[in-house]
Design an enzyme around this catalytic site. Structure first.
Site, mmCIF file in Angstrom:
data_model
loop_
_atom_site.group_PDB
_atom_site.id
_atom_site.type_symbol
_atom_site.label_atom_id
_atom_site.label_comp_id
_atom_site.label_asym_id
_atom_site.label_seq_id
_atom_site.Cartn_x
_atom_site.Cartn_y
_atom_site.Cartn_z
ATOM 1 N N ALA A 31 0.834 -1.248 0.256
ATOM 2 C CA ALA A 31 0.059 0.126 0.041
ATOM 3 C C ALA A 31 1.006 1.299 0.093
ATOM 4 O O ALA A 31 1.793 1.100 0.763
ATOM 5 C CB ALA A 31 -0.903 0.056 1.107
ATOM 6 N N LYS A 32 0.504 2.220 -0.807
ATOM 7 C CA LYS A 32 1.313 3.437 -0.918
ATOM 8 C C LYS A 32 0.543 4.255 0.158
ATOM 9 O O LYS A 32 -0.354 5.296 -0.237
ATOM 10 C CB LYS A 32 1.291 4.078 -2.336
ATOM 11 N N ALA A 33 0.782 3.848 1.430
ATOM 12 C CA ALA A 33 -0.051 4.665 2.600
ATOM 13 C C ALA A 33 0.878 5.809 2.893
ATOM 14 O O ALA A 33 1.962 5.523 3.223
ATOM 15 C CB ALA A 33 -0.363 3.648 3.692
#
Ligand code: PMP
Length: 304
Positions: A157-159
């Protein structure tokens, strides 16, 4: 318009509307502001050789954005097609020839506790700006900060919360006089640079950390693996020990912002003998792909 907003030009796309940047505001009690509950992408548009403008790997970036939120049980309120269309419109209306595009999913009204419920408002904002030219090479050092593992937080995830770790890695390296840092994973194997993937070359074979090394499976990384394999290079995805960095013939990094950059120094040691034939080949092929000069990789471009 204030000076710092001017670079976003005429419009930011905000929940379906094209707004002037100064009109884009956010509630101070937004969940994301308190807990880092957001997801983003970094995408680039390039002027192609025939004078048009094309967005590189648009569909894949938008898919990753939606999937980043999904891993946190947050439904993006817009479809892949709606987001792709919004991005194309934004680049066109802002009249960019080359730009960086930043979609951001964030959570606002409905703030209660750390939990996100069906009542919490999920937003999408898309901004765009021109990147500053950067140096063609980097010097790297191994960071004292480790990359988290997927049992702690989803690494695919590009959180936005993950970027606190990236920030510490980058800042520590800069304080030492390097361009960026390499994080090891929790087992001490090479993972990735603060916001880029890493490749090593030894005796003509290309190595890169595998998916279990806490990497983000970068779209540039995947494109570079394809470019290398199409040219009959052997690419091995496996665990990489820290010491392999010091005896590599070549090291290069890949990412949307970095593109393909040669690493000249690792922990103050010169990498190899300074020749970078494999990295130079990848760099050239990547440049051809993003500028529409490569027939084979036209499939990666969406024309605006
Ligand atoms: N790792 C991290 C942590 C990143 O932030 C990025 C940049 N998105 C990358 C790798 C490279 O990914 P991509 O090639 O998709 O930009």
């Amino acid at each position: 318009m204030s000076q710092h907003l001017a670079k976003f030009r005429d419009y930011i796309w905000y929940n379906g509307q094209m707004l002037a940047p100064e009109k884009c505001t956010v509630n101070v009690m937004a969940h994301t502001l308190h807990y880092g509950s957001g997801f983003f992408e970094g995408i680039r548009a390039y002027k192609t050789a025939d004078g048009r403008v094309a967005i590189f790997r648009l569909q894949e970036h938008v898919e990753r954005l939606i999937n980043s939120a999904r891993m946190y049980y947050i439904d993006c309120p817009y479809s892949k097609q709606q987001i792709c269309e919004a991005i194309i419109t934004l680049v066109r209306e802002n009249k960019f020839e080359n730009c960086y595009i930043r979609p951001l999913i964030f959570v606002s009204e409905g703030f209660n506790t750390i939990s996100i419920t069906n009542d919490t408002k999920v937003n999408l904002i898309i901004s765009s700006w021109q990147l500053q030219a950067s140096l063609p090479t980097v010097s790297l050092s191994v960071s004292s900060y480790r990359r988290m593992m997927s049992s702690q937080t989803p690494m695919q995830a590009k959180a936005i919360g993950n970027y606190m770790n990236s920030m510490l890695i980058r800042n520590e390296a800069k304080a030492k006089g390097d361009s960026d840092g390499i994080a090891l994973d929790m087992d001490g194997y090479v993972s990735e640079v603060s916001t880029a993937n890493i490749f090593l070359v030894k005796d003509g074979i290309v190595y890169t950390p595998d998916m279990s090394s806490s990497i983000l499976n970068g779209l540039t990384r995947q494109a570079v693996i394809t470019i290398l394999q199409d040219a009959n290079y052997q690419v091995v995805e496996r665990k990489i020990a820290r010491d392999e960095l010091y005896i590599s013939d070549e090291i290069f990094i890949t990412g949307t912002a970095s593109e393909v950059k040669v690493c000249t120094h690792i922990d103050r040691l010169v990498v190899g003998n300074g020749d970078t034939p494999v990295a130079d080949f990848v760099k050239d092929e990547y440049q051809k792909a993003i500028s529409g000069k490569s027939e084979k990789y036209q499939k990666w471009l969406t024309y605006v």
